[in-house]
Scaffold this motif. Structure first.
Motif, PDB file in Angstrom:
ATOM      1  N   SER A  92     -10.076  31.995  77.659  1.00 54.79           N
ATOM      2  CA  SER A  92     -10.656  33.285  77.267  1.00 54.79           C
ATOM      3  C   SER A  92     -10.169  33.672  75.888  1.00 54.79           C
ATOM      4  O   SER A  92      -9.228  33.088  75.344  1.00 54.79           O
ATOM      5  N   ASN A  93     -10.847  34.675  75.302  1.00 54.01           N
ATOM      6  CA  ASN A  93     -10.416  35.234  74.030  1.00 54.01           C
ATOM      7  C   ASN A  93     -10.723  36.721  74.048  1.00 54.01           C
ATOM      8  O   ASN A  93     -11.269  37.243  75.021  1.00 54.01           O
ATOM      9  N   GLU A  94     -10.376  37.426  72.975  1.00 62.12           N
ATOM     10  CA  GLU A  94     -10.529  38.873  72.955  1.00 62.12           C
ATOM     11  C   GLU A  94     -11.983  39.317  73.056  1.00 62.12           C
ATOM     12  O   GLU A  94     -12.276  40.437  73.465  1.00 62.12           O
ATOM     13  N   PHE A  95     -12.908  38.435  72.704  1.00 61.35           N
ATOM     14  CA  PHE A  95     -14.323  38.791  72.786  1.00 61.35           C
ATOM     15  C   PHE A  95     -14.930  38.451  74.140  1.00 61.35           C
ATOM     16  O   PHE A  95     -15.955  39.006  74.524  1.00 61.35           O
ATOM     17  N   SER A  96     -14.291  37.551  74.860  1.00 62.02           N
ATOM     18  CA  SER A  96     -14.798  37.146  76.164  1.00 62.02           C
ATOM     19  C   SER A  96     -13.636  36.907  77.122  1.00 62.02           C
ATOM     20  O   SER A  96     -13.348  35.776  77.517  1.00 62.02           O
ATOM     21  N   PRO A  97     -12.925  37.993  77.497  1.00 64.09           N
ATOM     22  CA  PRO A  97     -11.792  37.830  78.418  1.00 64.09           C
ATOM     23  C   PRO A  97     -12.273  37.373  79.786  1.00 64.09           C
ATOM     24  O   PRO A  97     -13.364  37.725  80.221  1.00 64.09           O
ATOM     25  N   ARG A  98     -11.441  36.601  80.463  1.00 62.16           N
ATOM     26  CA  ARG A  98     -11.790  36.148  81.799  1.00 62.16           C
ATOM     27  C   ARG A  98     -10.518  36.026  82.637  1.00 62.16           C
ATOM     28  O   ARG A  98      -9.419  35.918  82.106  1.00 62.16           O
ATOM     29  N   GLY A  99     -10.712  36.078  83.952  1.00 63.98           N
ATOM     30  CA  GLY A  99      -9.580  35.978  84.859  1.00 63.98           C
ATOM     31  C   GLY A  99      -9.449  37.223  85.720  1.00 63.98           C
ATOM     32  O   GLY A  99     -10.219  38.184  85.595  1.00 63.98           O
ATOM     33  N   GLU A 100      -8.460  37.204  86.598  1.00 68.83           N
ATOM     34  CA  GLU A 100      -8.229  38.318  87.519  1.00 68.83           C
ATOM     35  C   GLU A 100      -7.220  39.293  86.931  1.00 68.83           C
ATOM     36  O   GLU A 100      -6.229  38.892  86.321  1.00 68.83           O
ATOM     37  N   VAL A 101      -7.468  40.595  87.121  1.00 69.22           N
ATOM     38  CA  VAL A 101      -6.507  41.640  86.779  1.00 69.22           C
ATOM     39  C   VAL A 101      -6.337  42.530  88.006  1.00 69.22           C
ATOM     40  O   VAL A 101      -7.313  43.064  88.534  1.00 69.22           O
ATOM     41  N   ARG A 102      -5.104  42.655  88.456  1.00 77.02           N
ATOM     42  CA  ARG A 102      -4.793  43.506  89.606  1.00 77.02           C
ATOM     43  C   ARG A 102      -4.145  44.778  89.081  1.00 77.02           C
ATOM     44  O   ARG A 102      -3.117  44.723  88.413  1.00 77.02           O
ATOM     45  N   LEU A 103      -4.766  45.904  89.382  1.00 80.12           N
ATOM     46  CA  LEU A 103      -4.362  47.199  88.835  1.00 80.12           C
ATOM     47  C   LEU A 103      -4.104  48.181  89.971  1.00 80.12           C
ATOM     48  O   LEU A 103      -4.904  48.283  90.907  1.00 80.12           O
ATOM     49  N   VAL A 104      -2.998  48.893  89.905  1.00 77.60           N
ATOM     50  CA  VAL A 104      -2.738  49.963  90.856  1.00 77.60           C
ATOM     51  C   VAL A 104      -2.749  51.291  90.103  1.00 77.60           C
ATOM     52  O   VAL A 104      -2.217  51.389  88.996  1.00 77.60           O
ATOM     53  N   ILE A 105      -3.416  52.285  90.672  1.00 80.53           N
ATOM     54  CA  ILE A 105      -3.433  53.617  90.068  1.00 80.53           C
ATOM     55  C   ILE A 105      -2.909  54.624  91.082  1.00 80.53           C
ATOM     56  O   ILE A 105      -3.084  54.459  92.296  1.00 80.53           O
ATOM     57  N   ASP A 106      -2.256  55.639  90.571  1.00 81.65           N
ATOM     58  CA  ASP A 106      -1.767  56.706  91.433  1.00 81.65           C
ATOM     59  C   ASP A 106      -2.945  57.327  92.173  1.00 81.65           C
ATOM     60  O   ASP A 106      -4.023  57.539  91.603  1.00 81.65           O
ATOM     61  N   ALA A 107      -2.744  57.601  93.461  1.00 83.43           N
ATOM     62  CA  ALA A 107      -3.841  58.096  94.303  1.00 83.43           C
ATOM     63  C   ALA A 107      -4.485  59.350  93.735  1.00 83.43           C
ATOM     64  O   ALA A 107      -5.676  59.596  93.948  1.00 83.43           O
ATOM     65  N   SER A 108      -3.725  60.147  92.991  1.00 83.30           N
ATOM     66  CA  SER A 108      -4.270  61.392  92.460  1.00 83.30           C
ATOM     67  C   SER A 108      -5.341  61.160  91.401  1.00 83.30           C
ATOM     68  O   SER A 108      -6.115  62.050  91.077  1.00 83.30           O
ATOM     69  N   LYS A 109      -5.399  59.950  90.848  1.00 84.30           N
ATOM     70  CA  LYS A 109      -6.363  59.661  89.794  1.00 84.30           C
ATOM     71  C   LYS A 109      -7.583  58.884  90.294  1.00 84.30           C
ATOM     72  O   LYS A 109      -8.500  58.594  89.533  1.00 84.30           O
ATOM     73  N   ALA A 110      -7.593  58.522  91.564  1.00 86.71           N
ATOM     74  CA  ALA A 110      -8.657  57.652  92.079  1.00 86.71           C
ATOM     75  C   ALA A 110     -10.033  58.292  91.937  1.00 86.71           C
ATOM     76  O   ALA A 110     -10.986  57.650  91.483  1.00 86.71           O
TER      77      ALA A 110
END
Length: 308
Positions: free
Chosen positions: A84-102
């Motif tokens: 991948s590169n900055e113009f075509s990123p690829r792959g998995e990203v696992r993100l956790v957000i505080d429940a108050s922002k969901a």
């Protein structure tokens, strides 16, 4: 340890059976058993307890399960990142957000991420702040948006959003048609809050200690659903960000009063482990999060101000 051995080990642990894993992996059962036996010999310890119903992880097996999961995820992440590169990123990203922002952030985030980065698999988890911080520390996620992260160790912290807390409940502020409440008046309201050491509980108790104004924290609930239930039923009020209960506020079912003199504020930050390699896909999602938080603040859909 070989990667294939770790894959086989994980699948046996997930299915609880060597024979079931054999069928799933299309590998002869004796060959699969030999791979596990070789792994156990190398480590010098048993990974499974054999029973008539299948297999169960030993204490050592539980530890290896955790490490193997992270190792194989990192391998897959590396494979995707080098392609991948900055113009075509690829792959998995696992993100956790505080429940108050969901409620405020999640719909916009998944929609924009899918539109801009079709080759990025974004998996978003919401959790109370204490659990979210633990997921980051354990390496279960690549990135987190959580409040008051300055005290966490071994992480990089980028402040992105400052928010004010409100008193939220039924039949408050109706008599004088006000939108604010003095901190000293909070003592007159029964409060539901998470138990210690959840971030928001410690935060409001510290504010009460500094103001020398005790609060009537009458009920404890450690889930967003539990807090919402008590607030919606009129049993208690909550000291939380306004957008946590935006649906009920829009319907006119509850009210929110911004706390003043003093205000109670907290900062949400993007957080990731220092020693963890940052992929192109992760940087793309990080930049998108900063952009979207700024947009929501400008549109007054988040009751605060962007910090980046």
């Amino acid at each position: 340890m070989k990667l294939n051995q770790l894959k086989y080990f994980l699948k046996i642990a997930e299915l609880g059976s060597v024979s079931a894993a054999s069928r799933y992996l299309y590998i002869a059962q004796p060959a699969l058993s030999n791979q596990v036996a070789a792994l156990e010999r190398e480590l010098g310890i048993e990974l499974f307890t054999r029973t008539v119903k299948g297999v169960q992880l030993t204490a050592a097996g539980e530890k290896l399960y955790h490490h193997a999961t992270l190792i194989l995820r990192q391998v897959e992440s590396a494979r995707a990142d080098v392609n991948s590169n900055e113009f075509s990123p690829r792959g998995e990203v696992r993100l956790v957000i505080d429940a108050s922002k969901a409620y405020s952030l999640l719909p916009l985030l998944v929609t924009e991420a899918e539109r801009r980065f079709p080759d990025v698999q974004l998996n978003v988890f919401e959790a109370m702040s204490l659990e979210a911080a633990q997921q980051i520390a354990d390496g279960k996620v690549d990135l987190g948006l959580i409040p008051n992260a300055a005290d966490l160790s071994g992480v990089e912290v980028l402040p992105v959003y400052r928010e004010s807390l409100c008193l939220v409940g039924k039949n408050i502020g109706l008599e004088d048609n006000t939108e604010t409440i003095l901190f000293e008046q909070l003592a007159d309201y029964p409060i539901v809050a998470p138990s210690r050491p959840h971030n928001i509980r410690l935060h409001i108790e510290q504010a009460a200690l500094e103001a020398r104004r005790p609060l009537d924290i009458r009920y404890e609930q450690d889930t967003g659903l539990g807090i919402r239930c008590l607030v919606n039923s009129g049993i208690a009020n909550a000291i939380i960000p306004r957008d946590v209960m935006e649906v009920e506020l829009q319907r006119g079912e509850i009210s929110a009063l911004k706390i003043i003199e003093p205000r109670i504020e907290r900062i949400h930050s993007l957080v990731r482990l220092k020693e963890r390699p940052v992929t192109t896909a992760c940087r793309a999602i990080e930049a998108l999060m900063i952009e979207l938080v700024g947009r929501l603040c400008e549109q007054k859909l988040l009751d605060g101000e962007a910090q980046s």
